[in-house]
Design an enzyme around this catalytic site. Sequence first.
Site, PDB file in Angstrom:
ATOM      1  N   HIS A 243      -7.918   2.156   5.596  1.00 23.10           N
ATOM      2  CA  HIS A 243      -9.237   2.403   6.171  1.00 23.10           C
ATOM      3  C   HIS A 243      -9.918   1.054   6.414  1.00 23.10           C
ATOM      4  O   HIS A 243      -9.334   0.015   6.176  1.00 23.10           O
ATOM      5  CB  HIS A 243     -10.047   3.308   5.245  1.00 23.10           C
ATOM      6  CG  HIS A 243      -9.343   4.611   4.981  1.00 23.10           C
ATOM      7  ND1 HIS A 243      -9.122   5.541   5.974  1.00 23.10           N
ATOM      8  CD2 HIS A 243      -8.750   5.113   3.867  1.00 23.10           C
ATOM      9  CE1 HIS A 243      -8.442   6.568   5.482  1.00 23.10           C
ATOM     10  NE2 HIS A 243      -8.200   6.330   4.215  1.00 23.10           N
TER      11      HIS A 243
ATOM     12  N   THR B 111       0.825  -1.200   0.000  1.00 22.43           N
ATOM     13  CA  THR B 111       0.000   0.000   0.000  1.00 22.43           C
ATOM     14  C   THR B 111       0.864   1.257   0.000  1.00 22.43           C
ATOM     15  O   THR B 111       1.989   1.232   0.481  1.00 22.43           O
ATOM     16  CB  THR B 111      -0.955   0.031   1.216  1.00 22.43           C
ATOM     17  OG1 THR B 111      -1.644   1.274   1.241  1.00 22.43           O
ATOM     18  CG2 THR B 111      -0.206  -0.128   2.525  1.00 22.43           C
ATOM     19  N   ARG B 112       0.330   2.342  -0.586  1.00 20.52           N
ATOM     20  CA  ARG B 112       1.001   3.646  -0.499  1.00 20.52           C
ATOM     21  C   ARG B 112       0.016   4.674   0.043  1.00 20.52           C
ATOM     22  O   ARG B 112       0.250   5.870  -0.011  1.00 20.52           O
ATOM     23  CB  ARG B 112       1.523   4.095  -1.872  1.00 20.52           C
ATOM     24  CG  ARG B 112       0.562   3.920  -3.032  1.00 20.52           C
ATOM     25  CD  ARG B 112       1.091   4.562  -4.300  1.00 20.52           C
ATOM     26  NE  ARG B 112       0.377   5.783  -4.603  1.00 20.52           N
ATOM     27  CZ  ARG B 112      -0.751   5.844  -5.313  1.00 20.52           C
ATOM     28  NH1 ARG B 112      -1.305   4.753  -5.791  1.00 20.52           N
ATOM     29  NH2 ARG B 112      -1.320   7.001  -5.545  1.00 20.52           N
TER      30      ARG B 112
ATOM     31  N   HIS C  47      -9.851  -1.669   3.705  1.00 23.09           N
ATOM     32  CA  HIS C  47      -8.561  -2.352   3.527  1.00 23.09           C
ATOM     33  C   HIS C  47      -8.374  -3.411   4.606  1.00 23.09           C
ATOM     34  O   HIS C  47      -7.842  -4.482   4.358  1.00 23.09           O
ATOM     35  CB  HIS C  47      -7.396  -1.354   3.646  1.00 23.09           C
ATOM     36  CG  HIS C  47      -7.471  -0.237   2.653  1.00 23.09           C
ATOM     37  ND1 HIS C  47      -7.734   1.062   3.034  1.00 23.09           N
ATOM     38  CD2 HIS C  47      -7.319  -0.219   1.313  1.00 23.09           C
ATOM     39  CE1 HIS C  47      -7.749   1.828   1.956  1.00 23.09           C
ATOM     40  NE2 HIS C  47      -7.497   1.080   0.903  1.00 23.09           N
TER      41      HIS C  47
ATOM     42  N   ARG D 135      -7.291  -3.903  -7.892  1.00 23.80           N
ATOM     43  CA  ARG D 135      -7.765  -3.264  -9.123  1.00 23.80           C
ATOM     44  C   ARG D 135      -6.800  -2.156  -9.452  1.00 23.80           C
ATOM     45  O   ARG D 135      -6.407  -1.393  -8.566  1.00 23.80           O
ATOM     46  CB  ARG D 135      -9.100  -2.577  -8.843  1.00 23.80           C
ATOM     47  CG  ARG D 135     -10.347  -3.355  -8.999  1.00 23.80           C
ATOM     48  CD  ARG D 135     -11.493  -2.480  -8.526  1.00 23.80           C
ATOM     49  NE  ARG D 135     -11.518  -1.238  -9.302  1.00 23.80           N
ATOM     50  CZ  ARG D 135     -12.365  -1.006 -10.310  1.00 23.80           C
ATOM     51  NH1 ARG D 135     -13.249  -1.895 -10.636  1.00 23.80           N
ATOM     52  NH2 ARG D 135     -12.313   0.133 -10.966  1.00 23.80           N
TER      53      ARG D 135
END
Length: 571
Positions: free
Chosen positions: A200, A195-196, A203, A289
């Site tokens: 929340h 992740t970058r 996730h 995605r």
Amino acid sequence: MTMLSNLAPVPELYVSYDSAQKLKVEAGNLKSHDLTPRQICDLELLMNGGFNPLKGFLSEEDYNGVVDNMRLADGQLWPMPITLDVSEEFAASLEDGEDIALRDQEGVILATMTVTDNWQPNKAHEAEKVFGADDDAHPAVNYLHNQAGKIYLGGPVTGIQQPVHYDFRGRRDTPNELRAYFRKLGWRKVVAFQTRNPLHRAHQELTFRAAREAQANLLIHPIVGMTKPGDVDHFTRVRCYEAVLDKYPASTTTMSLLNLAMRMAGPREAVWHGLIRANHGCTHFIVGRDHAGPGKNSAGEDFYGPYDAQDLYRENQSEIGCEMVDFKHMVYVQERAQYEPNDEIKDKDDVTVLNISGTELRRRLMEGLEIPEWFSFPEVVTELRKTKPARSKQGFTVFFTGFSGSGKSTIANALMVKLMEMGGRPVTLLDGDIVRKNLSSELGFSKEHRDLNIRRIGYVASEITKNGGIAICAPIAPYATTRRAVREDVESFGAFVEVHVATTIEECERRDRKGLYKLAREGKIKEFTGISDPYDVPTNPELSVETENVEVDNCAHQVLLKLESMGLISG
């Protein structure tokens, strides 16, 4: 190639401590290259085995294979060119087989490299093949053409010491440190989440499901090297991750920071991320995605299709050695008060599905609006609000551009006075003449010097913006790429408002307040914008103002109205 067990050590490029001490002294006499932040990220992962099987920066033969068909010369899968880009002068000073010292920005020697290859790449071809288009709207293509050196050097690297990180030291692990950790805890299966962005609730739900599906432990593995211009800074993000970690079962979840310079290359990036995670001892990898997509291209369309990354990953999965867990789009079902994969909701017509996009979240943060608890944890929202006060309290930059004599300074001055009258934030005017005197007195008017002058203005404006002030800039700024670079500098701290003062060249010449056009026509001033030097007309400025037959007061007022509509000043 035989896949390493995910727990056996992966080869590193470091020499022993004693050799490193000797080598450091010897390397002091070598020619040296000062690494850019992106090159430091690449070097760190080369040295610690994160980029295994690479033994250094790619040779020309390896580079060609990687660019054209994602293969090193020996046939191994590798999708991303890892090259040492340098200036033509530096490359010309080197001999084949010469050793050079690679230094960080403080001058500390991190490694030596034997230069076996030294060539000028076809960057347009690299952009087409690796990023799918030679389009400057892609941050990595823009970097390739406008920031990277013209020449690539290739050759094996000998690691002397790791780059120093003063932040979150306990959260940074090399591939072998993670493998040892998994070995110690007896974790045979580990799914990595890349992740970058801040995490929340969606996730969290997604990662829970992925771990359950793969019957694996979870590694939250965020990137803290270089991400996309405009992303939330990594200090804030890591504080957000730490706030969320408590929500996970401690015995099956861990977090580690990855110092990777992302290229936002979509499908190829996903394969690359998978190989890097396999080196870090992971057995599974979540691919989302539009994984690592850079957003929209120049035509306003997405660079990559939403599932292109998953498709390319699937094709190469057996060689990557890290199995894909495909990302489900998670949405909140109000009636059941839980997150569910969007495509598995059977009773869609009878339930209320809630979702907040990244854009919507940023808007709510910026305008100080409520962020519901079903969407994010209060602890995360608190951290995000600390760094993002409401927009009308943030710093910003207004950047006027236009021909000499178009009225930029006059409008800028009027705007400054109006903003000072409103009060609340310090206002600084960075006008061409003031800057020339105080920041750039040694510069002439060649293209190179004019660019440098604008970059300096941008730097000062970004510092003012970062510290909550208002910067008003009024240079000619004729070149689009330089204006874009300044925009990127400023936008990491606040809003950038480009105002094109669209007075025609004929009108400016008719006014000729300083008598400069006359001198330019007589050939007494070389490289004069609009006469003997080009002006790139801004294609989509935030505002364009006409000054012919319009009062200055009215022009400045149009800018104020624009600032108000953007939420930068409140009534």
